[in-house]
Design a protein around this motif. Structure first.
Motif, PDB file in Angstrom:
ATOM      1  N   ALA A   1       0.834  -1.205   0.000  1.00  0.00           N
ATOM      2  CA  ALA A   1       0.000   0.000   0.000  1.00  0.00           C
ATOM      3  C   ALA A   1       0.869   1.256   0.000  1.00  0.00           C
ATOM      4  CB  ALA A   1      -0.932  -0.002   1.205  1.00  0.00           C
ATOM      5  N   GLN A   2       1.948   1.229   0.769  1.00  0.00           N
ATOM      6  CA  GLN A   2       2.849   2.380   0.813  1.00  0.00           C
ATOM      7  C   GLN A   2       3.523   2.602  -0.536  1.00  0.00           C
ATOM      8  OE1 GLN A   2       5.323   1.175   4.085  1.00  0.00           O
ATOM      9  NE2 GLN A   2       3.974   2.045   5.643  1.00  0.00           N
ATOM     10  N   ARG A   3       3.946   1.521  -1.187  1.00  0.00           N
ATOM     11  CA  ARG A   3       4.576   1.647  -2.502  1.00  0.00           C
ATOM     12  C   ARG A   3       3.584   2.139  -3.545  1.00  0.00           C
ATOM     13  NH1 ARG A   3       8.535  -3.083  -4.423  1.00  0.00           N
ATOM     14  NH2 ARG A   3       8.312  -1.739  -6.253  1.00  0.00           N
ATOM     15  N   THR A   4       2.332   1.682  -3.438  1.00  0.00           N
ATOM     16  CA  THR A   4       1.312   2.132  -4.370  1.00  0.00           C
ATOM     17  C   THR A   4       1.064   3.621  -4.217  1.00  0.00           C
ATOM     18  OG1 THR A   4       0.253  -0.053  -4.386  1.00  0.00           O
ATOM     19  CG2 THR A   4      -1.092   1.820  -5.079  1.00  0.00           C
ATOM     20  N   GLU A   5       1.012   4.094  -2.979  1.00  0.00           N
ATOM     21  CA  GLU A   5       0.818   5.530  -2.755  1.00  0.00           C
ATOM     22  C   GLU A   5       2.011   6.335  -3.267  1.00  0.00           C
ATOM     23  OE1 GLU A   5      -0.223   6.429   1.272  1.00  0.00           O
ATOM     24  OE2 GLU A   5      -2.262   5.665   1.038  1.00  0.00           O
ATOM     25  N   ALA A   6       3.214   5.805  -3.114  1.00  0.00           N
ATOM     26  CA  ALA A   6       4.391   6.498  -3.647  1.00  0.00           C
ATOM     27  C   ALA A   6       4.299   6.597  -5.169  1.00  0.00           C
ATOM     28  CB  ALA A   6       5.664   5.772  -3.226  1.00  0.00           C
ATOM     29  N   ALA A   7       3.827   5.529  -5.816  1.00  0.00           N
ATOM     30  CA  ALA A   7       3.654   5.563  -7.272  1.00  0.00           C
ATOM     31  C   ALA A   7       2.596   6.589  -7.669  1.00  0.00           C
ATOM     32  CB  ALA A   7       3.263   4.179  -7.785  1.00  0.00           C
ATOM     33  N   LEU A   8       1.501   6.643  -6.902  1.00  0.00           N
ATOM     34  CA  LEU A   8       0.457   7.627  -7.179  1.00  0.00           C
ATOM     35  C   LEU A   8       0.988   9.051  -7.070  1.00  0.00           C
ATOM     36  CD1 LEU A   8      -2.461   5.904  -5.262  1.00  0.00           C
ATOM     37  CD2 LEU A   8      -2.544   6.536  -7.670  1.00  0.00           C
ATOM     38  N   ARG A   9       1.813   9.298  -6.069  1.00  0.00           N
ATOM     39  CA  ARG A   9       2.329  10.657  -5.874  1.00  0.00           C
ATOM     40  C   ARG A   9       3.282  11.065  -7.001  1.00  0.00           C
ATOM     41  NH1 ARG A   9       1.883   9.224  -0.366  1.00  0.00           N
ATOM     42  NH2 ARG A   9       3.982   8.364  -0.306  1.00  0.00           N
ATOM     43  N   ARG A  10       3.969  10.105  -7.615  1.00  0.00           N
ATOM     44  CA  ARG A  10       4.816  10.429  -8.767  1.00  0.00           C
ATOM     45  C   ARG A  10       3.984  10.953  -9.929  1.00  0.00           C
ATOM     46  NH1 ARG A  10       8.305   5.308 -10.322  1.00  0.00           N
ATOM     47  NH2 ARG A  10       9.104   6.757 -11.905  1.00  0.00           N
ATOM     48  N   LEU A  11       2.741  10.496 -10.021  1.00  0.00           N
ATOM     49  CA  LEU A  11       1.908  10.810 -11.179  1.00  0.00           C
ATOM     50  C   LEU A  11       0.918  11.940 -10.924  1.00  0.00           C
ATOM     51  CD1 LEU A  11       0.984   7.141 -12.191  1.00  0.00           C
ATOM     52  CD2 LEU A  11       2.930   8.512 -12.976  1.00  0.00           C
ATOM     53  N   THR A  12       0.791  12.381  -9.680  1.00  0.00           N
ATOM     54  CA  THR A  12      -0.314  13.244  -9.302  1.00  0.00           C
ATOM     55  C   THR A  12      -0.131  14.726  -9.590  1.00  0.00           C
ATOM     56  OG1 THR A  12      -1.091  11.695  -7.620  1.00  0.00           O
ATOM     57  CG2 THR A  12      -1.719  13.985  -7.338  1.00  0.00           C
ATOM     58  N   PRO A  13       1.067  15.330  -9.474  1.00  0.00           N
ATOM     59  CA  PRO A  13       1.113  16.787  -9.622  1.00  0.00           C
ATOM     60  C   PRO A  13       0.345  17.261 -10.852  1.00  0.00           C
ATOM     61  CG  PRO A  13       3.250  15.984  -8.955  1.00  0.00           C
ATOM     62  CD  PRO A  13       2.406  14.769  -9.224  1.00  0.00           C
ATOM     63  N   ARG A  14      -0.428  18.317 -10.683  1.00  0.00           N
ATOM     64  CA  ARG A  14      -1.321  18.790 -11.735  1.00  0.00           C
ATOM     65  C   ARG A  14      -0.572  19.041 -13.049  1.00  0.00           C
ATOM     66  NH1 ARG A  14      -5.282  24.094 -11.751  1.00  0.00           N
ATOM     67  NH2 ARG A  14      -6.653  23.343 -13.409  1.00  0.00           N
ATOM     68  N   TRP A  15      -1.207  18.668 -14.134  1.00  0.00           N
ATOM     69  CA  TRP A  15      -0.720  18.800 -15.502  1.00  0.00           C
ATOM     70  C   TRP A  15       0.267  17.711 -15.906  1.00  0.00           C
ATOM     71  CZ3 TRP A  15      -3.690  21.825 -18.225  1.00  0.00           C
ATOM     72  CH2 TRP A  15      -4.304  22.928 -17.624  1.00  0.00           C
ATOM     73  N   THR A  16       0.676  16.866 -14.971  1.00  0.00           N
ATOM     74  CA  THR A  16       1.620  15.797 -15.322  1.00  0.00           C
ATOM     75  C   THR A  16       1.039  14.897 -16.402  1.00  0.00           C
ATOM     76  OG1 THR A  16       2.678  15.804 -13.141  1.00  0.00           O
ATOM     77  CG2 THR A  16       2.870  13.791 -14.447  1.00  0.00           C
ATOM     78  N   THR A  17      -0.209  14.462 -16.213  1.00  0.00           N
ATOM     79  CA  THR A  17      -0.838  13.574 -17.196  1.00  0.00           C
ATOM     80  C   THR A  17      -0.927  14.240 -18.557  1.00  0.00           C
ATOM     81  OG1 THR A  17      -2.155  12.618 -15.401  1.00  0.00           O
ATOM     82  CG2 THR A  17      -2.872  12.156 -17.647  1.00  0.00           C
ATOM     83  N   HIS A  18      -1.289  15.519 -18.583  1.00  0.00           N
ATOM     84  CA  HIS A  18      -1.424  16.244 -19.845  1.00  0.00           C
ATOM     85  C   HIS A  18      -0.067  16.408 -20.538  1.00  0.00           C
ATOM     86  CE1 HIS A  18      -5.659  17.334 -19.296  1.00  0.00           C
ATOM     87  NE2 HIS A  18      -5.369  17.488 -18.021  1.00  0.00           N
ATOM     88  N   VAL A  19       0.976  16.651 -19.764  1.00  0.00           N
ATOM     89  CA  VAL A  19       2.306  16.814 -20.355  1.00  0.00           C
ATOM     90  C   VAL A  19       2.794  15.490 -20.941  1.00  0.00           C
ATOM     91  CG1 VAL A  19       4.727  17.349 -19.876  1.00  0.00           C
ATOM     92  CG2 VAL A  19       2.921  18.792 -18.913  1.00  0.00           C
ATOM     93  N   VAL A  20       2.579  14.389 -20.216  1.00  0.00           N
ATOM     94  CA  VAL A  20       2.954  13.076 -20.747  1.00  0.00           C
ATOM     95  C   VAL A  20       2.242  12.843 -22.082  1.00  0.00           C
ATOM     96  CG1 VAL A  20       2.728  10.577 -20.403  1.00  0.00           C
ATOM     97  CG2 VAL A  20       3.524  12.025 -18.530  1.00  0.00           C
ATOM     98  N   HIS A  21       0.947  13.108 -22.120  1.00  0.00           N
ATOM     99  CA  HIS A  21       0.177  12.908 -23.351  1.00  0.00           C
ATOM    100  C   HIS A  21       0.692  13.803 -24.480  1.00  0.00           C
ATOM    101  CE1 HIS A  21      -3.121  12.697 -26.181  1.00  0.00           C
ATOM    102  NE2 HIS A  21      -3.349  13.986 -26.038  1.00  0.00           N
ATOM    103  N   THR A  22       1.016  15.048 -24.161  1.00  0.00           N
ATOM    104  CA  THR A  22       1.463  15.996 -25.184  1.00  0.00           C
ATOM    105  C   THR A  22       2.787  15.562 -25.800  1.00  0.00           C
ATOM    106  OG1 THR A  22       0.307  17.826 -24.113  1.00  0.00           O
ATOM    107  CG2 THR A  22       2.121  18.397 -25.596  1.00  0.00           C
ATOM    108  N   ILE A  23       3.756  15.172 -24.964  1.00  0.00           N
ATOM    109  CA  ILE A  23       5.051  14.739 -25.505  1.00  0.00           C
ATOM    110  C   ILE A  23       4.893  13.439 -26.288  1.00  0.00           C
ATOM    111  CG2 ILE A  23       7.400  14.047 -24.924  1.00  0.00           C
ATOM    112  CD1 ILE A  23       7.281  15.869 -22.505  1.00  0.00           C
ATOM    113  N   ALA A  24       4.030  12.530 -25.794  1.00  0.00           N
ATOM    114  CA  ALA A  24       3.808  11.278 -26.523  1.00  0.00           C
ATOM    115  C   ALA A  24       3.195  11.540 -27.890  1.00  0.00           C
ATOM    116  CB  ALA A  24       2.898  10.368 -25.702  1.00  0.00           C
ATOM    117  N   LYS A  25       2.336  12.551 -27.992  1.00  0.00           N
ATOM    118  CA  LYS A  25       1.635  12.816 -29.256  1.00  0.00           C
ATOM    119  C   LYS A  25       2.455  13.654 -30.217  1.00  0.00           C
ATOM    120  CE  LYS A  25      -2.772  14.578 -31.018  1.00  0.00           C
ATOM    121  NZ  LYS A  25      -4.108  15.133 -30.645  1.00  0.00           N
ATOM    122  N   TYR A  26       3.179  14.637 -29.696  1.00  0.00           N
ATOM    123  CA  TYR A  26       3.853  15.594 -30.569  1.00  0.00           C
ATOM    124  C   TYR A  26       5.380  15.459 -30.541  1.00  0.00           C
ATOM    125  CZ  TYR A  26      -0.749  17.763 -30.523  1.00  0.00           C
ATOM    126  OH  TYR A  26      -2.108  17.995 -30.624  1.00  0.00           O
TER     127      TYR A  26
END
Length: 270
Positions: A14-39
């Motif tokens: 559970a602790q490792r899962t939360e650490a993984a979630l925190r790596r991905l959580t900061p706002r705009w991270t998901t959008h930036v990953v998608h943008t670099i993957a697409k463009y």
């Protein structure tokens, strides 16, 4: 979707899962990953900024630096502020995680139309806070628990556990069995449906944690040959990651009427 597993999720998982979630959580991270993957495959800070008119270039630069520290992007010119960023192997394999989060959100949290990556970021925001995964694990294992029992198992003062549970109620993950003072907490349908999300996160984390080189302390190097140390580390890295939340027979869950869940849930604030 039911997930079969011979390995239950532990507190450490559970602790490792939360650490993984925190790596991905900061706002705009998901959008930036998608943008670099697409463009991409490579984009400079100014290139990324052009896709986010509401953000300043300095903000995008800081977000990319945070993502670099989290192992999601990399650049060749460490001291060249104009060098382009590219996605790391960890970021390039986030597809199953994003799909699981988007599906969970669509099925159980918010059925209103919205962009996929907005939905993913909202789901991450609900799940990443400390003790959330462990609380879900405990309630899945025990069926229902009172505040004092949850606080004891979490190792937190009751007032801190109460704050976390209030937030989890607002986020639709837990509910109380009734409106009486001290009534036990149980998982909502959304909380019980998190198995596929945790599975995807654990598999992603295990894949990329296992791939990272392990530093061997000097004291450990004196206890055996280098070849023995390498073989031992490799064997540990090949150990399978838990693929679901629990493997034992499910505890019968009390069903909470929708009206009671809404009445028991505090207003949600960010």
């Amino acid at each position: 979707m039911s997930i079969q597993s011979s390995t239950p999720m532990s507190t450490t998982d559970a602790q490792r899962t939360e650490a993984a979630l925190r790596r991905l959580t900061p706002r705009w991270t998901t959008h930036v990953v998608h943008t670099i993957a697409k463009y991409g495959p490579e984009m400079r800070v100014s290139d990324v900024t052009r896709h986010f008119p509401a953000l300043s270039q300095s903000y995008v630069s800081k977000r990319l630096a945070t993502m670099s520290a989290a192992g999601l992007v990399a650049r060749d010119g460490e001291f060249d502020r104009t060098a382009p960023y590219r996605l790391s192997s960890a970021a390039r394999t986030l597809g199953p995680v994003y799909r699981a989060l988007a599906q969970w959100s669509s099925d159980h949290i918010d059925r209103t139309p919205q962009g996929r990556y907005d939905r993913v970021e909202d789901a991450l925001h609900r799940l990443q806070l400390a003790d959330t995964t462990e609380t879900v694990r405990l309630l899945s294992e025990h069926g229902s628990l009172r505040l004092t029992h949850l606080a004891e198992r979490l190792g937190s003062p009751p007032q801190f556990a109460a704050v976390r549970l209030n937030r989890m109620q607002a986020d639709g993950l837990v509910a109380r069995t009734d409106n009486r003072h001290g009534a036990p907490y149980i998982l909502t349908d959304a909380g019980r449906a998190l198995g596929p999300v945790y599975t995807a996160l654990q598999q992603w984390d295990h894949r990329h944690t296992a791939a990272a080189p392990r530093a061997v302390p000097a004291a450990e190097r004196t206890l055996g040959s280098p070849a023995q140390s390498v073989r031992t580390a490799a064997a540990l890295r090949r150990s399978p990651a838990p693929s679901a939340l629990f493997s034992h027979a499910p505890v019968p869950q009390l069903r909470v009427p929708a009206g009671l869940t809404q009445a028991a849930s505090p207003s949600r604030g960010r």
